[in-house]
Enzyme design. Structure first.
Site, PDB file in Angstrom:
ATOM      1  N   GLU A 295       0.796  -1.071  -0.021  1.00 34.05           N
ATOM      2  CA  GLU A 295      -0.133   0.123   0.001  1.00 34.05           C
ATOM      3  C   GLU A 295       0.848   1.259   0.096  1.00 34.05           C
ATOM      4  O   GLU A 295       0.637   2.328   0.779  1.00 34.05           O
ATOM      5  CB  GLU A 295      -1.025   0.091   1.162  1.00 34.05           C
ATOM      6  N   ASP A 369      -8.339  -8.988   4.335  1.00 30.46           N
ATOM      7  CA  ASP A 369      -8.088  -7.679   5.324  1.00 30.46           C
ATOM      8  C   ASP A 369      -9.206  -7.533   6.266  1.00 30.46           C
ATOM      9  O   ASP A 369      -9.959  -6.760   6.299  1.00 30.46           O
ATOM     10  CB  ASP A 369      -8.153  -6.382   4.361  1.00 30.46           C
ATOM     11  N   GLU A 397     -12.718  -2.074  12.483  1.00 32.54           N
ATOM     12  CA  GLU A 397     -12.539  -1.388  10.826  1.00 32.54           C
ATOM     13  C   GLU A 397     -13.562  -1.812   9.914  1.00 32.54           C
ATOM     14  O   GLU A 397     -14.392  -0.864   9.450  1.00 32.54           O
ATOM     15  CB  GLU A 397     -11.072  -1.636  10.386  1.00 32.54           C
TER      16      GLU A 397
END
Ligand code: GCW
Length: 707
Positions: A295, A369, A397
């Protein structure tokens, strides 16, 4: 003496004022700061007396009977805890003894000798862990009459990973700002740090990576190391070692070098010197956690070197000091058009055997993820020569951030007990990460922390249970989530069965409920873009296909789901044949993973006899219904739970019910554009049209990455 009317008034105002102050203090709401370490007096007198008679005295038995800060902390905790819970202040003494080697560095044994409790350990930290264990037993009303327990952690390094930035924000943090007060450190170490350390030690967490994996090289400068050292001093008393994230390009950014090439001698020398410097500030520094070539983070591939080259360079610098490198496998290439679920494996499996002994490859629990549900990462079982560390995400998240109840122990448990079949039957993920499957002594489990500087630490009062559960499972990955839920609830809300039973039920249902109303039946990565809060199944146009939702759900008029069998991406071929067969065949693949591994027509007949479309819709509805049931359950607890916490959770459940409906309506309306089928009976019609949901933007979601 007679008073003037004015002084009379003053007198009465004072009396009433004192009374009101007293009454208010008595009523003063609990704000959750004490976490599960509440030591309120046990009101049941017979239970209290029975326990109190067993703890008239406490004896610490350890080889080095000299006093230490850690032993003092154990005494302090026991004094506060036993006085609070039982009203006793036991005599405490430390005697020199050498307990058996099986206890290792951190284990302990708890026994009683008449009215004396004996805590034995080979090091002072074991005594502290034993002290917390004793308090937990008393908090949960377990008898001490015949106590004789030995407890040794199965995993060596049990860490929280804080994604905290230098500017005080927390990436994917939903509980306020960072706990680390960088501005006033090193002169002032906030008292809160001690309470953080107590909470961690109470569940056996023994390390903290203080900084975000999207790293800032400034953390490695002397100015910041001095601040970090001050935190380390406070944490050390509680057995917590400090670790930092290392930015791969630090030699260029703060070292003035032209390159960060891991094979360049100057770069290597820079890291050696840097490690020496770090250890001069923090003699027991744990090591580095590194996110590289992931990323946008810099890494060895920028110089055409491998992840092993990068990790080994840092490992060589840390090795003389006993430090380790935790090198993250959360890597997916910019160019590769292949299924993202395969990419971590493709990058790392070929490197097995090439890492230094002090390197751990840290793998997220699933290959994408931290979704509400993922199958286990294919790297577990694929790198027998390398210690693999587990990375869970405690902050939610993708599970409603801290506004929604999602007790994560069932998720952790599901992962840890999954059999990879790597070395035949019984090669569970738990056994791979504790090192026993492949004979490694270095072992790591990490949880991305859900803590922040909110008064209650975790934003949602019930999310404290996730910090607790992570620690308990890190110590012993075979613990059952039901037992953990029961313990935590008793410690936090008391032992009244009328409170314990409903709360544990809510906790244990909650993760599946979030799955149901957001990503049921193996759907994944269909959340809103960027902040990740709420639905976004329509997300399509992003710089990379594998950041979109359509890439993952693949809905068409014909069907839905990601085919990862041989007819599709064949990601299953990365796993052991038994594993691949089980998930690859429709006859055996559990419904929970169906659309993760298979693309199926809307009328595919499910085990329930219903068509796939109906099943999806009913799962969304079920999620909403469960939240509504909790709202009733929670309302019935009013008066039995502290009013401030009760009110807080009440409003959060209201948010959760709204969000569950939002997810259901948005996803069903969107998928209906493909399935072209009506909602089955029992599913409520959506409140708005699809455009409303597509255009909806929450006002502000915290936790976007900072500096
Ligand atoms: O879960 C994703 C997050 C990123 C995070 C990344 C990672 C810190 O959305 O914010 O970066 O994973 O784990 O590196």
């Amino acid at each position: 003496m007679t008073r003037s009317p004015a002084s009379n008034l003053r007198h009465w105002m004072l009396v009433v004022g004192c009374w009101m102050f007293g009454a208010l203090a008595a009523l003063r709401a609990d704000d959750g700061y004490r976490l599960w370490l509440r030591y309120d007096r046990i009101s049941d007198e017979s239970a209290r007396t029975a326990l109190a008679t067993r703890v008239q005295a406490i004896r610490f038995a350890c080889p080095n009977a000299n006093d230490s800060a850690t032993l003092a902390a154990a005494r302090q905790e026991l004094t506060a805890g036993l006085h609070g819970l039982l009203g006793v202040v036991p005599r405490m003494q430390t005697v020199a003894a050498t307990p058996t080697a099986e206890l290792g560095d951190e284990g302990f044994r708890l026994q009683h000798d008449g009215a004396t409790i004996v805590i034995s350990a080979r090091r002072d930290i074991g005594i502290l862990y034993g002290a917390f264990d004793l308090l937990r037993r008393i908090q949960t009303r377990q008898s001490l009459d015949a106590i004789d327990v030995t407890s040794v952690p199965k995993i060596q390094r049990r860490l929280l990973n804080h994604w905290d930035n230098l500017n005080g924000t927390v990436a994917r943090g939903y509980a306020g700002g960072s706990l680390w007060n960088w501005f006033t450190l090193p002169d002032h170490v906030d008292a809160r740090i001690t309470d953080y350390a107590r909470a961690c030690a109470s569940v056996g967490i023994n390390g903290a990576v203080l900084t975000n994996v999207n790293a800032n090289a400034r953390f490695l400068t002397p100015q910041m190391l001095e601040k970090t050292a001050a935190l380390a001093t406070t944490l050390r008393t509680y057995g917590i070692r400090v670790y930092l994230t290392a930015r791969f390009s630090a030699p260029v950014e703060i070292g003035g070098l032209k390159t960060a090439d891991p094979l360049d001698p100057e770069v290597r020398a820079w890291w050696v010197k840097k490690a020496d410097e770090i250890y001069s500030y923090i003699p027991d520094f744990g090591g580095f956690l590194v996110k590289a070539n992931s990323e946008g983070q810099p890494g060895p591939q920028d110089y055409k070197r491998t992840h092993a080259d990068g990790a080994n360079m840092m490992a060589d610098a840390l090795a003389p000091h006993g430090g380790i490198v935790m090198w993250r496998a959360f890597v997916y290439s910019h160019e590769a058009p292949d299924d993202r679920a395969k990419q971590g494996h493709q990058e790392f499996a070929p490197l097995d055997g090439q890492f230094r002994p002090n390197v751990v490859v840290q793998v997220k629990n699933g290959p994408i993820d931290f979704m509400p549900r993922e199958p286990v990462h294919p790297l577990f079982g694929a790198m027998p020569q390398t210690p693999l560390g587990m990375e869970f995400q405690i902050s939610q998240e993708y599970l409603g951030c801290s506004t929604q109840l999602a007790f994560l122990a069932p998720l952790f448990e599901e992962v840890l007990e999954t059999d990879t079949h790597a070395n035949g039957i019984g090669t569970t993920v738990g056994r791979i990460i504790d090192g026993s499957a492949d004979g490694h002594t270095l072992s790591v489990i990490a949880g991305v922390a859900n803590t922040g500087n909110d008064r209650n630490w975790t934003g949602h009062p019930l999310a404290q249970s996730n910090w607790y559960a992570f620690g308990r499972l890190a110590w012993d990955h075979t613990l059952a989530s039901a037992a953990i839920a029961d313990e935590w609830t008793r410690m936090t809300f008391g032992n009244d069965a009328k409170v314990v039973a409903p709360i544990t039920r809510m906790l244990l249902e909650s993760r599946e409920t979030v799955v149901n109303y957001s990503m049921p039946l193996g759907l994944h990565h269909i959340m809103a873009e960027g902040h990740h809060y709420g639905p976004g199944p329509w997300v399509a146009d992003l710089p990379r296909a594998d950041w979109t939702s359509v890439y993952y759900h693949r809905a068409t008029e014909q069907g839905i789901g990601f085919d990862r069998t041989a007819t599709g991406s064949n990601a299953l071929a990365l796993q052991a044949p038994e594993f691949a067969k089980f998930y690859g065949e429709l006859a055996t693949c559990p419904d929970e993973f169906l659309l993760w591994f298979h693309h199926l027509p809307w009328d595919h007949k499910m085990r329930s006899g219903r068509a796939l479309w109906d099943e999806i819709a009913l799962h969304y509805q079920k999620g909403v219904d469960s939240v509504r049931t909790w709202q009733k359950t929670w309302a019935s607890l009013e008066g039995s739970i502290d009013p401030q916490i009760h009110a807080h959770v009440t409003s959060l459940l209201c948010i959760q019910e709204r969000e569950a409906r939002h997810w259901r309506d948005a996803c069903l309306l969107y998928f209906q554009t493909f399935s072209k089928r009506p909602l089955p009976a029992g599913v409520e019609p959506p409140e708005h049209d699809l455009n409303y949901y597509k255009n909806y933007q929450p006002a502000y979601v915290p936790g976007r990455d900072g500096a």
